[in-house]
Write a protein that holds these residues in place. Sequence first.
Motif, short mmCIF file in Angstrom:
data_model
loop_
_atom_site.label_atom_id
_atom_site.label_comp_id
_atom_site.label_asym_id
_atom_site.label_seq_id
_atom_site.Cartn_x
_atom_site.Cartn_y
_atom_site.Cartn_z
N THR A 263 0.88 -1.21 0.05
CA THR A 263 0.04 0.14 -0.06
C THR A 263 0.92 1.29 -0.04
O THR A 263 2.09 1.17 0.06
CB THR A 263 -1.00 0.12 1.29
OG1 THR A 263 0.08 0.15 2.32
CG2 THR A 263 -1.83 -1.43 1.30
N VAL A 264 0.23 2.56 -0.28
CA VAL A 264 0.86 3.67 0.02
C VAL A 264 1.63 3.97 1.27
O VAL A 264 2.70 4.15 1.42
CB VAL A 264 0.10 4.83 -0.42
CG1 VAL A 264 0.72 6.22 0.15
CG2 VAL A 264 -0.12 5.14 -1.84
N ASP A 265 1.14 3.45 2.34
CA ASP A 265 1.77 3.34 3.72
C ASP A 265 2.86 2.53 3.61
O ASP A 265 4.07 3.10 4.46
CB ASP A 265 0.72 3.03 4.67
CG ASP A 265 -0.48 4.01 4.91
OD1 ASP A 265 -0.35 5.27 4.81
OD2 ASP A 265 -1.51 3.61 5.47
N ASP A 266 2.69 1.43 3.06
CA ASP A 266 3.95 0.81 3.05
C ASP A 266 5.02 1.28 2.38
O ASP A 266 6.35 1.13 2.73
CB ASP A 266 3.75 -0.66 2.30
CG ASP A 266 2.69 -1.61 2.94
OD1 ASP A 266 2.99 -1.67 4.29
OD2 ASP A 266 2.13 -2.25 2.56
N LEU A 267 4.77 1.94 1.27
CA LEU A 267 6.03 2.58 0.63
C LEU A 267 6.71 3.96 1.12
O LEU A 267 7.63 4.05 1.62
CB LEU A 267 5.27 3.41 -0.82
CG LEU A 267 5.00 2.15 -1.79
CD1 LEU A 267 4.69 2.94 -3.12
CD2 LEU A 267 5.98 1.20 -2.10
N LEU A 268 5.79 4.56 2.11
CA LEU A 268 6.08 5.70 2.95
C LEU A 268 6.81 5.31 4.17
O LEU A 268 7.55 6.06 4.61
CB LEU A 268 5.00 6.56 3.14
CG LEU A 268 4.14 7.22 1.88
CD1 LEU A 268 2.96 8.00 2.56
CD2 LEU A 268 5.11 8.26 1.46
N ALA A 269 6.66 4.10 4.60
CA ALA A 269 7.44 3.59 5.76
C ALA A 269 8.72 3.23 5.28
O ALA A 269 9.63 2.87 5.99
CB ALA A 269 6.73 2.36 6.19
N ARG A 270 9.05 3.20 3.87
CA ARG A 270 10.37 2.67 3.41
C ARG A 270 11.44 4.02 3.46
O ARG A 270 11.01 5.32 3.49
CB ARG A 270 10.42 1.94 2.11
CG ARG A 270 9.56 0.81 2.09
CD ARG A 270 9.53 0.09 0.87
NE ARG A 270 10.92 -0.03 0.45
CZ ARG A 270 11.57 -1.27 0.35
NH1 ARG A 270 10.80 -2.18 1.29
NH2 ARG A 270 12.55 -1.34 0.09
N PRO A 271 12.52 3.96 3.11
CA PRO A 271 13.65 5.03 3.21
C PRO A 271 13.32 5.78 1.57
O PRO A 271 12.81 5.00 0.62
CB PRO A 271 15.05 4.26 2.94
CG PRO A 271 14.75 3.26 3.61
CD PRO A 271 13.55 2.45 3.31
N LEU A 272 12.94 6.98 1.75
CA LEU A 272 12.55 7.63 0.44
C LEU A 272 13.61 8.37 0.05
O LEU A 272 14.58 8.86 0.56
CB LEU A 272 11.54 8.78 0.94
CG LEU A 272 10.28 8.35 1.65
CD1 LEU A 272 9.00 9.61 1.63
CD2 LEU A 272 9.51 7.60 0.25
#
Length: 513
Positions: A263-272
């Motif tokens: 999900t988008v939350d999963d992506l935002l929880a990763r290093p950006l």
Amino acid sequence: MSPQPRPSRFLGAGIGILSVAAAVAVGHLVAAFTGPGSSPFLAVGDTVIRFSPQFLTEFAKTTFGTADKPVLLGGMAVVILAAAVVAGLAGRRRVGRGVTVVVALGLLGLATVVTAPTFRALDLVAPLVSLVVGPAVFLGLHRLARRSSDVEPHGLSRRAALLGGMAAVAVVAVASGVGGLPAGSGLAESRARMTDRLARARLAERAPAIPAGADFAELGTPPFLTSNADFYRIDVALRVPELRAEDWSLRIHGMVDREVTLTVDDLLARPLVERTVTMTCVSNPIGGDLVSTATFTGIDLRDLLREVGVRPGAEQIFATSVDGWTAGTPTDVVMEPARGAMLALGMNGEALPPEHGYPVRMLVPGLYGFVSATKWLVDLELTTFDARRAYWLERGWAQRAPIKTQSRIDFPRGFQTVPPGRVRCAGIAWSQPVGVGGVEVRMDGGPWRPATLTTEVSGRTWRMWTVDFDLAPGSHTVQVRATDANGAVQTEQRTDPIPDGASGQPATIFTVG
């Protein structure tokens, strides 16, 4: 018993047009609630795009550019209008003949919806409604038309009833068509929330600072960073998908050790990461303007794929958009440590604009977009090139398509007249991902002269150039060529954009006087 009077040709054609218009408009309205892809009108357009041969696709893009979609929709409207007139005229003598034409149009819309790559059971509703509305309106208006032909004293009132009925159908058709236009579905609010989250996020990697004087905009080149509004857009979407970040998910599967859905939350929880990248379209002609630069924010795609585990033999990453469009990206390119492939959520300090892929798009520096830059991304399958063939590969385009070293002359413009004396020429050059090492310019076939370049931001971005010439009055031709950071010179041999990008050295004729 006297034969029943027939409507006039004008009235018959009007009945056909209103019947078909009502069917199309009401179906489009229903599709606003069941899913834009179920609109019979848009489904027909998508089908035309999906099955158009390569030569026709290129003709449309070359002739109409970014206006190819409005031209397609306009052409479809003309064809449908003609079919509606045929239905109306056929129904003057025998109503059943006209109904048959209207039903045939409805079945065509139904077939294109059912055969769409993104078809769901719910998508049946809109075309089925159209299939009912068209014949019902056609029969109803014909019934009123027959009654209006009766003799006085009731003829006037019945004719008024017919005209009122036709006017009512017209109003319903227009209202339904307008009601079926995109309403946003909370998209603006979703983008605002995404922009805020990206602004507050901590970045594991920042893009290099853009130095002062990174462009020669005062001399006619574009600014170094292209605004979101001016960034070129090339895709096959007739209607920009409206997908909220809160409703988005990405499935990664196929030849991987661990299938995942993010999900988008999963992506935002990763290093950006934040990366400035120049993108260019394979359809860009020599010296064309289908090239832009922006700073994107997202996650590193290579790191993500290493976590899910790419199995040996997975030659391509088969990416699918929410509207069913597909692209095949060479896996080995994405897995290069310095390539910088990413899943982008932000663009130039805000959430991706809808027309550029909101909420998530794929981006691989150094590859033309048709093999690397899937917008509205929802699926990544690790597979082989033999197992899956992407949209443009099926139309004869290249399988790998690295971006070629190219340059452009922005000043003087073609056939422009400039004051006599010293003429300052300026333009841009790009060669992702290695970068531009030098640019040379010559005038009227004379010796090549090195141009002054702006400071390089990174190998993933374009560079601007400028050089001065003292010129006598008259006609002149300026030519440019770029050299990449590895020493390879832009070829003089001219090739067409398809199948793997244009090549050749741009030249411009102008006048001093």
